[in-house]
Design a protein around this motif. Sequence first.
Motif, PDB file in Angstrom:
ATOM      1  N   ASN A 125       0.814  -1.219   0.000  1.00  0.00           N
ATOM      2  CA  ASN A 125       0.000   0.000   0.000  1.00  0.00           C
ATOM      3  C   ASN A 125       0.841   1.260   0.000  1.00  0.00           C
ATOM      4  N   ALA A 126       2.139   1.097  -0.076  1.00  0.00           N
ATOM      5  CA  ALA A 126       3.002   2.273   0.029  1.00  0.00           C
ATOM      6  C   ALA A 126       2.783   3.187  -1.176  1.00  0.00           C
ATOM      7  N   PRO A 127       2.970   4.510  -0.986  1.00  0.00           N
ATOM      8  CA  PRO A 127       2.801   5.448  -2.093  1.00  0.00           C
ATOM      9  C   PRO A 127       3.933   5.288  -3.098  1.00  0.00           C
ATOM     10  N   PRO A 128       3.851   5.972  -4.235  1.00  0.00           N
ATOM     11  CA  PRO A 128       4.936   5.877  -5.219  1.00  0.00           C
ATOM     12  C   PRO A 128       6.267   6.217  -4.566  1.00  0.00           C
ATOM     13  N   ARG A 129       7.291   5.490  -4.892  1.00  0.00           N
ATOM     14  CA  ARG A 129       8.578   5.679  -4.214  1.00  0.00           C
ATOM     15  C   ARG A 129       9.638   6.150  -5.189  1.00  0.00           C
ATOM     16  N   THR A 130      10.627   6.825  -4.661  1.00  0.00           N
ATOM     17  CA  THR A 130      11.762   7.205  -5.486  1.00  0.00           C
ATOM     18  C   THR A 130      12.913   6.270  -5.167  1.00  0.00           C
ATOM     19  N   GLN A 131      13.761   6.035  -6.157  1.00  0.00           N
ATOM     20  CA  GLN A 131      14.916   5.163  -5.938  1.00  0.00           C
ATOM     21  C   GLN A 131      15.945   5.915  -5.112  1.00  0.00           C
ATOM     22  N   GLN A 132      16.263   5.415  -3.966  1.00  0.00           N
ATOM     23  CA  GLN A 132      17.293   6.055  -3.158  1.00  0.00           C
ATOM     24  C   GLN A 132      18.195   4.993  -2.560  1.00  0.00           C
ATOM     25  N   ALA A 133      19.096   5.451  -1.748  1.00  0.00           N
ATOM     26  CA  ALA A 133      20.153   4.559  -1.304  1.00  0.00           C
ATOM     27  C   ALA A 133      19.723   3.650  -0.149  1.00  0.00           C
ATOM     28  N   VAL A 134      18.742   2.812  -0.386  1.00  0.00           N
ATOM     29  CA  VAL A 134      18.377   1.835   0.640  1.00  0.00           C
ATOM     30  C   VAL A 134      19.178   0.575   0.372  1.00  0.00           C
ATOM     31  N   GLN A 135      19.808   0.081   1.392  1.00  0.00           N
ATOM     32  CA  GLN A 135      20.690  -1.066   1.234  1.00  0.00           C
ATOM     33  C   GLN A 135      20.185  -2.204   2.090  1.00  0.00           C
ATOM     34  N   LEU A 136      20.642  -3.382   1.749  1.00  0.00           N
ATOM     35  CA  LEU A 136      20.337  -4.537   2.579  1.00  0.00           C
ATOM     36  C   LEU A 136      21.540  -4.784   3.478  1.00  0.00           C
ATOM     37  N   LEU A 137      21.313  -4.860   4.772  1.00  0.00           N
ATOM     38  CA  LEU A 137      22.410  -5.139   5.691  1.00  0.00           C
ATOM     39  C   LEU A 137      22.156  -6.518   6.299  1.00  0.00           C
ATOM     40  N   VAL A 158      21.410 -15.495   9.027  1.00  0.00           N
ATOM     41  CA  VAL A 158      21.733 -14.081   8.898  1.00  0.00           C
ATOM     42  C   VAL A 158      20.428 -13.284   8.902  1.00  0.00           C
ATOM     43  N   VAL A 159      20.403 -12.215   9.692  1.00  0.00           N
ATOM     44  CA  VAL A 159      19.173 -11.426   9.770  1.00  0.00           C
ATOM     45  C   VAL A 159      19.297 -10.223   8.833  1.00  0.00           C
ATOM     46  N   PRO A 160      18.384 -10.122   7.882  1.00  0.00           N
ATOM     47  CA  PRO A 160      18.466  -8.993   6.948  1.00  0.00           C
ATOM     48  C   PRO A 160      17.743  -7.742   7.459  1.00  0.00           C
ATOM     49  N   TYR A 161      18.319  -6.590   7.181  1.00  0.00           N
ATOM     50  CA  TYR A 161      17.703  -5.303   7.525  1.00  0.00           C
ATOM     51  C   TYR A 161      17.766  -4.390   6.313  1.00  0.00           C
ATOM     52  N   LEU A 162      16.786  -3.528   6.226  1.00  0.00           N
ATOM     53  CA  LEU A 162      16.894  -2.411   5.278  1.00  0.00           C
ATOM     54  C   LEU A 162      17.584  -1.281   6.023  1.00  0.00           C
ATOM     55  N   VAL A 163      18.522  -0.669   5.353  1.00  0.00           N
ATOM     56  CA  VAL A 163      19.251   0.423   6.001  1.00  0.00           C
ATOM     57  C   VAL A 163      19.421   1.570   5.011  1.00  0.00           C
ATOM     58  N   LYS A 164      19.219   2.759   5.494  1.00  0.00           N
ATOM     59  CA  LYS A 164      19.500   3.936   4.664  1.00  0.00           C
ATOM     60  C   LYS A 164      20.323   4.911   5.501  1.00  0.00           C
ATOM     61  N   VAL A 165      21.365   5.438   4.900  1.00  0.00           N
ATOM     62  CA  VAL A 165      22.153   6.470   5.589  1.00  0.00           C
ATOM     63  C   VAL A 165      22.013   7.762   4.779  1.00  0.00           C
ATOM     64  N   ALA A 166      21.541   8.798   5.424  1.00  0.00           N
ATOM     65  CA  ALA A 166      21.400  10.091   4.744  1.00  0.00           C
ATOM     66  C   ALA A 166      22.090  11.152   5.594  1.00  0.00           C
ATOM     67  N   VAL A 167      22.482  12.219   4.956  1.00  0.00           N
ATOM     68  CA  VAL A 167      23.098  13.315   5.703  1.00  0.00           C
ATOM     69  C   VAL A 167      22.204  14.549   5.557  1.00  0.00           C
ATOM     70  N   VAL A 168      21.876  15.165   6.674  1.00  0.00           N
ATOM     71  CA  VAL A 168      21.034  16.362   6.648  1.00  0.00           C
ATOM     72  C   VAL A 168      21.791  17.544   7.258  1.00  0.00           C
ATOM     73  N   ASP A 169      21.163  18.696   7.139  1.00  0.00           N
ATOM     74  CA  ASP A 169      21.748  19.942   7.631  1.00  0.00           C
ATOM     75  C   ASP A 169      23.067  20.241   6.919  1.00  0.00           C
ATOM     76  N   LEU A 170      22.964  20.328   5.591  1.00  0.00           N
ATOM     77  CA  LEU A 170      24.149  20.595   4.773  1.00  0.00           C
ATOM     78  C   LEU A 170      24.100  22.012   4.209  1.00  0.00           C
ATOM     79  N   ASP A 171      23.817  22.953   5.077  1.00  0.00           N
ATOM     80  CA  ASP A 171      23.671  24.338   4.630  1.00  0.00           C
ATOM     81  C   ASP A 171      25.022  25.017   4.479  1.00  0.00           C
TER      82      ASP A 171
END
Length: 495
Positions: free
Chosen positions: A397-409, A435-448
């Motif tokens: 049911n998720a809304p339309p998604r954009t491709q971003q840096a989600v990785q499998l850990l 092995v336990v799989p996780y979705l992981v995303k690393v983003a950086v914010v406050d890049l002013d």
Amino acid sequence: MEWQLKGRGAANAVFGYCGNDHALVGHVLRVRMASRRAPEAADQTIWAGVLDAADGDDTCREMLYMSDVIAPLLGSQYVFTGVPFPVPSTLYEALDGLPDGHGGDHLATIQPDHTTFLANAPPDGYVGVGPTVCMEIKPKWGLRPDEAPAGTGAGAAVAAPSGRQAGTVSGAESTNEAAAAAAPGITTQGSNVGRRYPRFMLHMLLKHVQKGYPLSLYNPLDLFSGELGAMQRAIRSLLECPSGGAQAEAGRAPGTCPAGRGAEGEAQVVEVEAEAVSALVRLAALALQREDVLSNVHKIQALDELGPQGALQLYGELVEAMQSGASPASDPGWAARLSALRAYLTSATAKDCALMVTMQRALPATAAATGSAVAGFSDTSASPLPPAPAAAPAAANAPPRTQQAVQLLLDSCSAASPHRSPATAASGAAVLEGVVPYLVKVAVVDLDVKPAAKIRSHAALEAKLLACAEQHAGLLAEYAARAGWRAPQGAAAPP
Ligand SMILES: O=P(O)(O)O[C@@H]1[C@@H](OP(=O)(O)O)[C@H](OP(=O)(O)O)[C@H](O)[C@H](OP(=O)(O)O)[C@H]1OP(=O)(O)O
Ligand SMILES: Nc1ncnc2c1ncn2[C@@H]1O[C@H](COP(=O)(O)OP(=O)(O)OP(=O)(O)O)[C@@H](O)[C@H]1O
């Protein structure tokens, strides 16, 4: 209310979208607050030819900075420039008005909400299950004291002793000509406390002495070390005693909005069970260890060769030159010095950014579609993540998604971690061989982009840090020892 306050820093407010527009679900609106300082003439000169947005178009300028200056250095997979968006009038009150002169044209940016995966596509073949947790970490100043630039704590921040030639830097390691030319008067006379202790400790000490903050044992050098144990220690210390440095937050279902940061920028851990913290800390450290993000942040932080005092000197010369009618932006004689100032300001951005590490249990899509494998996950003791909110979104049911840096850990250790029952571990094994799989995303914010006028307060802070460290040398030594820091051999002891 479609937008609800999610976080607020000194310069920006971030609102989570809580409405029904599928294009906006999973996104936030980041708005500059009225208190935010606008770029001045010196900023235009420093960034001429690099950030050439139309006059007054600060949103475009910030976006150019992120896309053209920061993303190439940091890695575009970690940087989300955002899409310009008008500020809804319903938010004016929450923003205490808008920056002067912007009126209704004021633009904010829409960005993915990093506390969820709702704006993201998961890696092929996997779906996220259960709640998400997002950990926010400010990596602050990750340079070793001996990596600190010439004008940083190498000595008292004083005017050049008489007879000293402008353009020389006594005792500084810098070989950069621009830096040397820019930082006359920095001397190694006096204490070298800035070369003995991590900068975060000096700042923590000052906050402790001035404002009574508890002394955080966080050491950014551990976080940047690349060594898993040290990285976990750093993250745990931040969570235990945040001082604005880290927070973890459980994701929520669409239509609900999380609490923002606590008062005074105090970080908080929201809805995360105590026993789950170790596993979360480990996961976040694993995610950061295998990414390039910290080493890239470190490289950007290390771009500066001036230090605050050197930058102040150069900034003063620039302002003076501009006041006397010169045009440094088009004068080749200024090119190296403007470049040094840009490096200083870019480094300042990287010393103040925040990492957002988003985590969620994953299942192979085929397993998720069958009841049996998912049943293994209904035992919440199997997951370090907190129980799912009642209305956790079904992936379909998720809304339309954009491709971003989600990785499998894939975390082999947590499959065998002591808090898991054998039956649970077995269910994990059924999914992916122990092995336990996780979705992981690393983003950086406050890049002013930091306004050049802030250099003054940076230099004043630097002087205060050194004075405080000298005045409270005993407490600093005790604090450093508690934090496991050993001052480098060969450096003079603090007075
Ligand atoms: O100067 P610092 O090291 O205290 O950093 C400031 C931050 O303080 P803290 O991380 O709590 O120590 C401060 O953070 P808080 O608002 O205190 O959470 C801001 O990030 C400030 O940047 P800006 O004014 O928003 O551009 C930061 O200012 P800059 O130094 O990045 O200009
Ligand atoms: N894309 C995002 N998704 C989710 N939460 C976010 C996002 N961007 C920012 N936030 C939250 O909003 C808070 C404030 O945002 P931000 O750091 O951009 O403000 P700031 O005024 O620039 O901060 P500072 O005072 O540190 O300079 C962040 O600490 C984070 O908790």
